[in-house]
Design a protein around this motif. Structure first.
Motif, PDB file in Angstrom:
ATOM      1  N   HIS A  67      -6.772   0.923   8.186  1.00  0.00           N
ATOM      2  CA  HIS A  67      -6.313  -0.463   7.951  1.00  0.00           C
ATOM      3  C   HIS A  67      -6.217  -0.628   6.441  1.00  0.00           C
ATOM      4  CE1 HIS A  67      -7.060  -1.953  12.151  1.00  0.00           C
ATOM      5  NE2 HIS A  67      -7.765  -0.832  12.138  1.00  0.00           N
ATOM      6  N   VAL A  68      -5.000  -0.899   5.958  1.00  0.00           N
ATOM      7  CA  VAL A  68      -4.695  -0.833   4.532  1.00  0.00           C
ATOM      8  C   VAL A  68      -4.446  -2.228   3.965  1.00  0.00           C
ATOM      9  CG1 VAL A  68      -3.117   0.119   2.800  1.00  0.00           C
ATOM     10  CG2 VAL A  68      -3.722   1.476   4.828  1.00  0.00           C
ATOM     11  N   TYR A  69      -5.119  -2.545   2.880  1.00  0.00           N
ATOM     12  CA  TYR A  69      -4.996  -3.835   2.204  1.00  0.00           C
ATOM     13  C   TYR A  69      -4.641  -3.561   0.748  1.00  0.00           C
ATOM     14  CZ  TYR A  69      -7.561  -4.976   6.418  1.00  0.00           C
ATOM     15  OH  TYR A  69      -7.943  -5.081   7.740  1.00  0.00           O
ATOM     16  N   HIS A  70      -4.331  -4.631   0.015  1.00  0.00           N
ATOM     17  CA  HIS A  70      -3.991  -4.463  -1.403  1.00  0.00           C
ATOM     18  C   HIS A  70      -4.899  -5.328  -2.253  1.00  0.00           C
ATOM     19  CE1 HIS A  70      -0.330  -1.998  -0.936  1.00  0.00           C
ATOM     20  NE2 HIS A  70      -0.254  -2.594   0.231  1.00  0.00           N
ATOM     21  N   GLY A  71      -5.294  -4.800  -3.415  1.00  0.00           N
ATOM     22  CA  GLY A  71      -6.190  -5.543  -4.297  1.00  0.00           C
ATOM     23  C   GLY A  71      -5.494  -6.629  -5.081  1.00  0.00           C
ATOM     24  N   ASP A  72      -4.204  -6.429  -5.316  1.00  0.00           N
ATOM     25  CA  ASP A  72      -3.422  -7.472  -5.957  1.00  0.00           C
ATOM     26  C   ASP A  72      -1.941  -7.180  -5.742  1.00  0.00           C
ATOM     27  OD1 ASP A  72      -3.238  -5.264  -7.750  1.00  0.00           O
ATOM     28  OD2 ASP A  72      -2.798  -6.600  -9.410  1.00  0.00           O
ATOM     29  N   GLU A  73      -1.132  -8.176  -6.060  1.00  0.00           N
ATOM     30  CA  GLU A  73       0.309  -8.007  -5.877  1.00  0.00           C
ATOM     31  C   GLU A  73       1.046  -8.879  -6.877  1.00  0.00           C
ATOM     32  OE1 GLU A  73       2.464  -5.733  -3.486  1.00  0.00           O
ATOM     33  OE2 GLU A  73       2.876  -6.209  -5.593  1.00  0.00           O
ATOM     34  N   ARG A  74       2.205  -8.415  -7.214  1.00  0.00           N
ATOM     35  CA  ARG A  74       3.052  -9.135  -8.160  1.00  0.00           C
ATOM     36  C   ARG A  74       3.991 -10.050  -7.370  1.00  0.00           C
ATOM     37  NH1 ARG A  74       4.281  -3.504 -11.431  1.00  0.00           N
ATOM     38  NH2 ARG A  74       2.111  -2.981 -11.847  1.00  0.00           N
ATOM     39  N   CYS A  75       4.211 -11.252  -7.867  1.00  0.00           N
ATOM     40  CA  CYS A  75       5.084 -12.210  -7.148  1.00  0.00           C
ATOM     41  C   CYS A  75       6.544 -11.842  -7.414  1.00  0.00           C
ATOM     42  CB  CYS A  75       4.785 -13.637  -7.564  1.00  0.00           C
ATOM     43  SG  CYS A  75       3.175 -14.208  -6.964  1.00  0.00           S
ATOM     44  N   LEU A  76       7.014 -10.899  -6.631  1.00  0.00           N
ATOM     45  CA  LEU A  76       8.381 -10.378  -6.705  1.00  0.00           C
ATOM     46  C   LEU A  76       8.890 -10.269  -5.266  1.00  0.00           C
ATOM     47  CD1 LEU A  76       7.690  -7.464  -9.217  1.00  0.00           C
ATOM     48  CD2 LEU A  76       8.941  -9.570  -9.745  1.00  0.00           C
ATOM     49  N   PRO A  77      10.198 -10.118  -5.076  1.00  0.00           N
ATOM     50  CA  PRO A  77      10.716  -9.936  -3.713  1.00  0.00           C
ATOM     51  C   PRO A  77      10.049  -8.735  -3.036  1.00  0.00           C
ATOM     52  CG  PRO A  77      12.511 -10.380  -5.251  1.00  0.00           C
ATOM     53  CD  PRO A  77      11.277 -10.205  -6.090  1.00  0.00           C
ATOM     54  N   ALA A  78       9.927  -8.801  -1.711  1.00  0.00           N
ATOM     55  CA  ALA A  78       9.171  -7.770  -0.975  1.00  0.00           C
ATOM     56  C   ALA A  78       9.743  -6.371  -1.196  1.00  0.00           C
ATOM     57  CB  ALA A  78       9.177  -8.116   0.513  1.00  0.00           C
ATOM     58  N   ASP A  79      11.031  -6.266  -1.449  1.00  0.00           N
ATOM     59  CA  ASP A  79      11.646  -4.935  -1.608  1.00  0.00           C
ATOM     60  C   ASP A  79      11.836  -4.565  -3.079  1.00  0.00           C
ATOM     61  OD1 ASP A  79      15.151  -5.923  -1.001  1.00  0.00           O
ATOM     62  OD2 ASP A  79      13.551  -6.754  -2.296  1.00  0.00           O
ATOM     63  N   ASP A  80      11.208  -5.322  -3.972  1.00  0.00           N
ATOM     64  CA  ASP A  80      11.331  -5.012  -5.400  1.00  0.00           C
ATOM     65  C   ASP A  80      10.543  -3.742  -5.742  1.00  0.00           C
ATOM     66  OD1 ASP A  80      11.863  -6.928  -8.220  1.00  0.00           O
ATOM     67  OD2 ASP A  80      10.640  -5.106  -8.350  1.00  0.00           O
ATOM     68  N   ASP A  81      11.180  -2.855  -6.494  1.00  0.00           N
ATOM     69  CA  ASP A  81      10.523  -1.581  -6.822  1.00  0.00           C
ATOM     70  C   ASP A  81       9.248  -1.761  -7.647  1.00  0.00           C
ATOM     71  OD1 ASP A  81      13.586   0.398  -7.140  1.00  0.00           O
ATOM     72  OD2 ASP A  81      12.309  -0.102  -5.406  1.00  0.00           O
ATOM     73  N   ASP A  82       9.087  -2.913  -8.261  1.00  0.00           N
ATOM     74  CA  ASP A  82       7.877  -3.144  -9.069  1.00  0.00           C
ATOM     75  C   ASP A  82       6.733  -3.739  -8.254  1.00  0.00           C
ATOM     76  OD1 ASP A  82       9.692  -3.977 -12.118  1.00  0.00           O
ATOM     77  OD2 ASP A  82       8.893  -2.059 -11.379  1.00  0.00           O
ATOM     78  N   ARG A  83       6.931  -3.939  -6.975  1.00  0.00           N
ATOM     79  CA  ARG A  83       5.834  -4.406  -6.110  1.00  0.00           C
ATOM     80  C   ARG A  83       4.843  -3.271  -5.898  1.00  0.00           C
ATOM     81  NH1 ARG A  83       6.247  -9.285  -2.461  1.00  0.00           N
ATOM     82  NH2 ARG A  83       4.976  -8.034  -1.076  1.00  0.00           N
ATOM     83  N   SER A  85       2.892  -2.903  -3.354  1.00  0.00           N
ATOM     84  CA  SER A  85       2.948  -2.444  -1.953  1.00  0.00           C
ATOM     85  C   SER A  85       4.134  -1.513  -1.726  1.00  0.00           C
ATOM     86  CB  SER A  85       3.049  -3.650  -1.011  1.00  0.00           C
ATOM     87  OG  SER A  85       4.163  -4.460  -1.356  1.00  0.00           O
ATOM     88  N   ARG A  86       5.237  -1.748  -2.459  1.00  0.00           N
ATOM     89  CA  ARG A  86       6.430  -0.902  -2.233  1.00  0.00           C
ATOM     90  C   ARG A  86       6.177   0.509  -2.714  1.00  0.00           C
ATOM     91  NH1 ARG A  86      11.370  -0.692  -0.352  1.00  0.00           N
ATOM     92  NH2 ARG A  86      13.049   0.268  -1.541  1.00  0.00           N
ATOM     93  N   THR A  87       5.482   0.652  -3.847  1.00  0.00           N
ATOM     94  CA  THR A  87       5.181   2.001  -4.357  1.00  0.00           C
ATOM     95  C   THR A  87       4.371   2.783  -3.321  1.00  0.00           C
ATOM     96  OG1 THR A  87       5.172   1.197  -6.629  1.00  0.00           O
ATOM     97  CG2 THR A  87       4.055   3.296  -6.198  1.00  0.00           C
ATOM     98  N   ALA A  88       3.314   2.140  -2.798  1.00  0.00           N
ATOM     99  CA  ALA A  88       2.471   2.827  -1.814  1.00  0.00           C
ATOM    100  C   ALA A  88       3.261   3.153  -0.550  1.00  0.00           C
ATOM    101  CB  ALA A  88       1.270   1.949  -1.471  1.00  0.00           C
TER     102      ALA A  88
END
Ligand code: 6PG
Length: 228
Positions: A67-83, A85-88
């Protein structure tokens, strides 16, 4: 190197840090799955953990229990390469059979406040974590907890605005969530982190120091970051 609240393990280079991190993560997963049939892991953002995530894509484990969670996230579109979550997703999570409903991105595309509100019950349901991965910024931040900012003790997840590291709007787990973990693993590589580590070693109350001291923390770092 002596970092308050954390055990330090120094490796020759970034590749060695990534290999050691991947091995430790898989070991933690095996133990948690054997004991509780479930492994709750919080991912770090930024670029440092990417090499580790690539190695995990070839890991041998019971992915159905992750079960995978994230410690933080950037307020960008879900498919933005700088997210984060997208990198992972691209280098690891899209390549292994973790049930998609067990991967929990922070919905930061909703905006910082709405995303933080939405993620609180998800985090509350997951606590305590088995493993939290974190990085360190050059200013001593971790997740999206930045120096000089109030770090509230109550909420599990907070909105962040005017962040010194772009983008300005973010969502972050707080120490109340990050420290509720069996183990915290910090991945630190590169000479650009040397100053932040020196400030931490000197006892400065940096966000990374506060989180590390609040948990069972291990720092994996390379010689470039350690300055040795
Ligand atoms: C982010 C991360 C942040 C990161 C550090 C280190 O959204 O940027 O959550 O906390 O872990 O800034 O970033 P690098 O690994 O890219 O140096």
């Amino acid at each position: 190197m002596t970092l308050t609240g954390a055990e330090c393990r120094i490796f020759d280079d970034k590749a060695a840090v990534a290999a050691a991190a991947a091995e430790l993560i898989l070991q933690h997963a095996q133990t948690a799955i054997a004991e509780r049939c479930r492994f709750n892991i919080v991912l770090a953002g930024g670029t440092t953990p990417t090499a580790t995530y690539r190695l995990l894509a070839d890991g041998q484990t019971d992915w159905s229990a992750w079960h995978v969670y994230h410690g933080d996230e950037r307020c960008l579109p879900a498919d933005d390469d700088d997210r984060n979550s997208r990198t992972a997703d691209l280098v690891w999570l899209n390549q292994v059979p973790i049930p998609r409903q067990q991967v929990h991105p922070i919905p930061a595309e909703l905006g910082a406040e709405a995303a933080a509100d939405a993620y609180v019950p998800i985090v509350a349901d997951a606590l305590p974590f088995d493993l939290v991965l974190l990085g360190i910024g050059e200013d001593g931040h971790t997740a999206s907890l930045f120096p000089g900012r109030d770090i509230p003790s109550g909420p599990l997840v907070i909105p962040v605005h005017d962040a010194p590291k772009p983008p300005p709007d973010r969502v972050s787990l707080t120490p109340a969530a990050l420290c509720r973990s069996d183990r915290i693993l910090l991945l630190i590589t590169g000479s650009s982190k040397r100053d932040a580590l020196a400030r931490w070693e000197a006892g400065e109350d940096l966000p990374v120091a506060r989180v590390a001291a609040g948990g069972n923390s291990v720092v994996l770092l390379d010689r470039a970051a350690a300055g040795v």
